[in-house]
Motif scaffolding. Structure first.
Motif, PDB file in Angstrom:
ATOM      1  N   LEU A  16      19.033  -8.241   0.177  1.00  0.00           N
ATOM      2  CA  LEU A  16      17.604  -8.392   0.473  1.00  0.00           C
ATOM      3  C   LEU A  16      16.995  -7.020   0.736  1.00  0.00           C
ATOM      4  N   PRO A  17      15.759  -6.825   0.311  1.00  0.00           N
ATOM      5  CA  PRO A  17      15.160  -5.533   0.574  1.00  0.00           C
ATOM      6  C   PRO A  17      15.056  -5.300   2.072  1.00  0.00           C
ATOM      7  N   SER A  18      15.435  -4.104   2.493  1.00  0.00           N
ATOM      8  CA  SER A  18      15.363  -3.823   3.917  1.00  0.00           C
ATOM      9  C   SER A  18      13.907  -3.653   4.315  1.00  0.00           C
ATOM     10  N   ARG A  19      13.661  -3.751   5.603  1.00  0.00           N
ATOM     11  CA  ARG A  19      12.281  -3.613   6.082  1.00  0.00           C
ATOM     12  C   ARG A  19      11.745  -2.231   5.738  1.00  0.00           C
ATOM     13  N   THR A  20      10.427  -2.178   5.463  1.00  0.00           N
ATOM     14  CA  THR A  20       9.827  -0.911   5.086  1.00  0.00           C
ATOM     15  C   THR A  20       9.893   0.056   6.257  1.00  0.00           C
ATOM     16  N   LEU A  21      10.445   1.220   6.014  1.00  0.00           N
ATOM     17  CA  LEU A  21      10.561   2.228   7.061  1.00  0.00           C
ATOM     18  C   LEU A  21       9.255   2.992   7.182  1.00  0.00           C
ATOM     19  N   PRO A  22       9.010   3.642   8.325  1.00  0.00           N
ATOM     20  CA  PRO A  22       7.761   4.405   8.471  1.00  0.00           C
ATOM     21  C   PRO A  22       7.595   5.443   7.372  1.00  0.00           C
ATOM     22  N   GLY A  23       8.691   6.098   6.999  1.00  0.00           N
ATOM     23  CA  GLY A  23       8.645   7.104   5.934  1.00  0.00           C
ATOM     24  C   GLY A  23       8.184   6.496   4.618  1.00  0.00           C
ATOM     25  N   GLU A  24       8.723   5.301   4.327  1.00  0.00           N
ATOM     26  CA  GLU A  24       8.343   4.619   3.079  1.00  0.00           C
ATOM     27  C   GLU A  24       6.875   4.220   3.118  1.00  0.00           C
ATOM     28  N   ALA A  25       6.423   3.760   4.306  1.00  0.00           N
ATOM     29  CA  ALA A  25       5.015   3.378   4.463  1.00  0.00           C
ATOM     30  C   ALA A  25       4.118   4.571   4.184  1.00  0.00           C
ATOM     31  N   LEU A  26       4.533   5.731   4.698  1.00  0.00           N
ATOM     32  CA  LEU A  26       3.747   6.950   4.466  1.00  0.00           C
ATOM     33  C   LEU A  26       3.700   7.283   2.980  1.00  0.00           C
ATOM     34  N   ARG A  27       4.866   7.102   2.335  1.00  0.00           N
ATOM     35  CA  ARG A  27       4.914   7.405   0.893  1.00  0.00           C
ATOM     36  C   ARG A  27       3.989   6.479   0.111  1.00  0.00           C
ATOM     37  N   ASN A  28       3.762   5.260   0.644  1.00  0.00           N
ATOM     38  CA  ASN A  28       2.866   4.325  -0.046  1.00  0.00           C
ATOM     39  C   ASN A  28       1.399   4.622   0.232  1.00  0.00           C
ATOM     40  N   ILE A  29       1.127   5.156   1.431  1.00  0.00           N
ATOM     41  CA  ILE A  29      -0.270   5.337   1.846  1.00  0.00           C
ATOM     42  C   ILE A  29      -0.824   6.693   1.410  1.00  0.00           C
ATOM     43  N   VAL A  30       0.013   7.736   1.528  1.00  0.00           N
ATOM     44  CA  VAL A  30      -0.481   9.099   1.297  1.00  0.00           C
ATOM     45  C   VAL A  30      -1.051   9.297  -0.121  1.00  0.00           C
ATOM     46  N   PRO A  31      -0.343   8.881  -1.188  1.00  0.00           N
ATOM     47  CA  PRO A  31      -0.903   9.164  -2.529  1.00  0.00           C
ATOM     48  C   PRO A  31      -2.305   8.593  -2.759  1.00  0.00           C
ATOM     49  N   PRO A  32      -2.589   7.316  -2.369  1.00  0.00           N
ATOM     50  CA  PRO A  32      -3.962   6.836  -2.586  1.00  0.00           C
ATOM     51  C   PRO A  32      -4.999   7.643  -1.809  1.00  0.00           C
ATOM     52  N   ILE A  33      -4.627   8.066  -0.571  1.00  0.00           N
ATOM     53  CA  ILE A  33      -5.580   8.851   0.229  1.00  0.00           C
ATOM     54  C   ILE A  33      -5.843  10.193  -0.452  1.00  0.00           C
ATOM     55  N   VAL A  34      -4.783  10.816  -0.908  1.00  0.00           N
ATOM     56  CA  VAL A  34      -4.936  12.110  -1.590  1.00  0.00           C
ATOM     57  C   VAL A  34      -5.809  11.924  -2.838  1.00  0.00           C
ATOM     58  N   LEU A  35      -5.538  10.848  -3.592  1.00  0.00           N
ATOM     59  CA  LEU A  35      -6.320  10.575  -4.813  1.00  0.00           C
ATOM     60  C   LEU A  35      -7.803  10.391  -4.474  1.00  0.00           C
ATOM     61  N   ALA A  36      -8.079   9.627  -3.392  1.00  0.00           N
ATOM     62  CA  ALA A  36      -9.469   9.385  -2.988  1.00  0.00           C
ATOM     63  C   ALA A  36     -10.157  10.714  -2.632  1.00  0.00           C
ATOM     64  N   LEU A  37      -9.427  11.569  -1.898  1.00  0.00           N
ATOM     65  CA  LEU A  37     -10.003  12.868  -1.512  1.00  0.00           C
ATOM     66  C   LEU A  37     -10.300  13.726  -2.748  1.00  0.00           C
ATOM     67  N   VAL A  38      -9.362  13.700  -3.693  1.00  0.00           N
ATOM     68  CA  VAL A  38      -9.570  14.483  -4.932  1.00  0.00           C
ATOM     69  C   VAL A  38     -10.813  13.962  -5.667  1.00  0.00           C
ATOM     70  N   LEU A  39     -10.938  12.631  -5.737  1.00  0.00           N
ATOM     71  CA  LEU A  39     -12.102  12.047  -6.429  1.00  0.00           C
ATOM     72  C   LEU A  39     -13.411  12.441  -5.742  1.00  0.00           C
ATOM     73  N   ILE A  40     -13.393  12.414  -4.386  1.00  0.00           N
ATOM     74  CA  ILE A  40     -14.613  12.785  -3.645  1.00  0.00           C
ATOM     75  C   ILE A  40     -14.950  14.253  -3.905  1.00  0.00           C
ATOM     76  N   LEU A  41     -13.923  15.096  -3.936  1.00  0.00           N
ATOM     77  CA  LEU A  41     -14.158  16.530  -4.222  1.00  0.00           C
ATOM     78  C   LEU A  41     -14.743  16.715  -5.624  1.00  0.00           C
ATOM     79  N   CYS A  42     -14.178  15.997  -6.594  1.00  0.00           N
ATOM     80  CA  CYS A  42     -14.692  16.071  -7.976  1.00  0.00           C
ATOM     81  C   CYS A  42     -16.151  15.610  -8.019  1.00  0.00           C
ATOM     82  N   TRP A  43     -16.415  14.521  -7.291  1.00  0.00           N
ATOM     83  CA  TRP A  43     -17.761  13.964  -7.227  1.00  0.00           C
ATOM     84  C   TRP A  43     -18.731  15.020  -6.665  1.00  0.00           C
ATOM     85  N   GLN A  44     -18.307  15.655  -5.578  1.00  0.00           N
ATOM     86  CA  GLN A  44     -19.148  16.703  -4.969  1.00  0.00           C
ATOM     87  C   GLN A  44     -19.358  17.844  -5.971  1.00  0.00           C
TER      88      GLN A  44
END
Lengths: 272, 283
Positions: A16-44
């Motif tokens: 069974l998949p083990s519970r999501t570790l904090p590190g894994e959670a960060l790996r899931n959250i950080v890329p979308p945030i970085v992408l959003a920031l890049v898009l906002i910068l491009c928009w600006q």
């Protein structure tokens, strides 16, 4: 060798998949945030590059969105668009799944209909809008119809394809269990194709929303599509951009939810 | 018919009891899509499955073994002849027949427990009885610790056990097995064979096993039907004469080698015929 020993021996290394570790959670959250920031910068950057002010800045858009969200009229538009979209999506799902199942079970009919549906899907639906207006008139039914015209076909095609690619042994099992055709569809076929259905609904979701908004832009006095077109006529770029951002956030969040659901289902059924 | 000089446990019974299932002059032809040409896949076949016997079928690839099973299961009607189960003509899948397929037929969206209970729920059986039968079947098949697991979390052998348990709970009187261990390694196949014999002894059901493995056929069966290359016919039915309490240790018995040799002797010519028709014959 006892059954238990054999069971332990043959139990696959798959666990069974083990519970999501904090590190894994960060790996899931950080890329979308970085992408959003890049898009906002491009928009600006685009805002600064277009000196004529063809694109509002992120800050001005956000400020306008806050103002809009504080007004009653905006939420009436949201409710209008939301109602039309909800109807269009529900009807697209129900009709799309029903039609997809029927076309898969009636194989010769499905083979004739598939190219017709693909052709229809590739048509710019705006060209059919006069026809929709003649049939439904101005108002909610026309917007719903336009939403269905966009969302129905992908759901139908994905449902049909999922059933035609279903493992034949499932249908044979349903037969030896002496299930009726209805019971086989309900308890074997539909659960078996759920991952593909969710994928179809995800695509149908975006296209239905697009269809409803286009419908509102062409022939409506209410809704976010109408407000956006109205703002376009007035040259109110901040409102256009604010509505665009509001819709994009809604679509991204809903799409992300459906994508997570699809992944969870696919993960559970990974042994297929 | 070749009969080893050993008494089968069912020999006297077979003479008295009516057969569990019968095929009389059964043939099966398939029509090629869009053409008038047909493929003669099977028969004519005459066969009586004795009550409570374990019958194995071996034959070259494409000889119609699975078609034979489909006819008996009511999944595929014969082109000619009649198939009957417990004296009644087979039209559709009859009540009392269970089938285990070669492919993994476990439902990946259901837990082991829900997979096993699937047929019972659809048959409208009460929850208490469902619980009792499922509990027995998962225990019998060594799945008790995996009741809440999904098939994707199990090995191929365990998934096949789930399928057997799903058939077992329906208490079929005729169990049809279409190469159920085809995808498993040799050791697991032997163990699964033992499980199958235990299941057969416990349920007293009639079992028909389609297999490519001569060892499996010889070890498990009371009788082994050897089929010809297409169109499949029974060229011989060999009585093994093994005791009913046999298990996989029988493979060490010198008579076992004699038995598989006898089956292979019958099958070799047919297999070569099949290879030649496929353009892969020996040079």
């Amino acid at each position: 060798m006892s059954s238990k020993v054999l069971a332990s021996k043959t139990m696959a290394s798959k666990t069974l998949p083990s519970r999501t570790l904090p590190g894994e959670a960060l790996r899931n959250i950080v890329p979308p945030i970085v992408l959003a920031l890049v898009l906002i910068l491009c928009w600006q950057g685009l805002h600064l590059a277009t000196a004529s002010g063809a694109i509002s800045s992120p800050a001005a858009t956000l400020a306008r969105l806050v103002v809009l969200m504080g007004s009653g009229r905006f939420w009436l538009d949201v409710a209008e668009t939301g109602t039309a979209f909800a109807w269009a999506l529900v009807l697209s799902i129900v009709l799309g799944i029903g039609l997809g199942v029927a076309l898969a079970l009636l194989r010769p009919v499905g083979e004739v209909m598939e190219p017709i549906l693909v052709t229809f899907y590739s048509l710019p639906k705006v060209t059919l809008y006069p026809l929709v207006l003649l049939i439904f008139g101005l108002g909610m039914p026309a917007k719903i119809a336009f939403g269905i015209m966009h969302g129905l076909v992908p759901i139908t095609l994905l449902t049909r394809n999922a059933i035609t690619q279903l493992k034949p042994v499932y249908l044979r099992t349903a037969k030896v269990m002496r299930l009726s055709a209805f019971e086989a569809v309900r308890s074997v076929v539909l659960p078996a194709i759920i991952p593909e259905l969710v994928a179809g609904i995800r695509i149908g979701f975006s296209l239905s929303l697009l269809g409803v908004l286009i419908g509102e832009m062409f022939a409506s006095k209410r809704g976010l599509g109408f407000t956006a077109v109205n703002a376009m006529g007035l040259g109110d770029l901040d409102t256009i951009m604010a509505i665009g951002v509001f819709l994009a956030l809604f679509a991204v969040l809903a799409n992300g939810g459906l994508l997570s659901l699809e992944r969870a289902i696919r993960h559970r059924s990974a042994g297929r | 018919m070749t009969v080893l000089a050993m008494a089968s446990r069912d020999a006297p019974k077979a003479a008295i009891e009516p057969p569990a299932a019968s095929l009389r002059g059964v043939t099966r032809h398939y029509r090629f899509p869009g053409g008038a040409k047909t493929l003669h896949a099977l028969g004519p076949i005459d066969l009586d499955l004795r009550q409570g016997e374990f019958f194995s079928v071996v034959g070259p690839s494409g000889c119609g073994k699975s078609t034979l099973l489909d006819v008996l299961a009511g999944l595929n009607p014969p082109s000619e002849g009649t198939a009957s189960f417990e004296g009644k003509p087979i039209a559709g899948v009859p009540d009392g027949i269970g089938v285990v397929f070669q492919e993994d037929a476990s439902f990946p969206w259901l837990t082991v427990e829900a997979n096993v209970a699937f047929g019972l729920k659809r048959a409208g059986i009460g929850q208490a009885e469902i619980d009792r039968r499922v509990d027995y079947a998962v225990g019998f098949m060594g799945l008790r610790d995996f009741r809440q697991s999904y098939p994707a979390q199990l090995s191929g052998g365990m998934r096949q056990r789930v399928c057997i348990a799903r058939t077992l709970v329906l208490q079929p009187r005729l169990i049809l097995l279409d190469e159920p261990f085809g995808a498993l390694d040799q050791q697991t196949r032997l163990i699964m064979g033992d499980e199958l014999l235990r299941l057969w002894r416990e349920t007293r059901a009639t079992v028909l096993l389609i297999t490519h493995s001569l060892d499996e056929a010889a070890m498990l069966a009371d009788r082994v039907g050897v089929m010809s290359a297409r169109p499949g016919l029974f060229i011989d039915i060999i009585e093994t004469g093994w005791p009913s309490d046999r298990d996989s240790r029988i493979v060490a018995d010198p008579r076992f080698g004699e038995m598989t040799g006898r089956i292979w002797e019958k099958l070799r010519t047919e297999t070569m015929k099949h290879m030649q028709t496929q353009g892969a014959g020996p040079r």
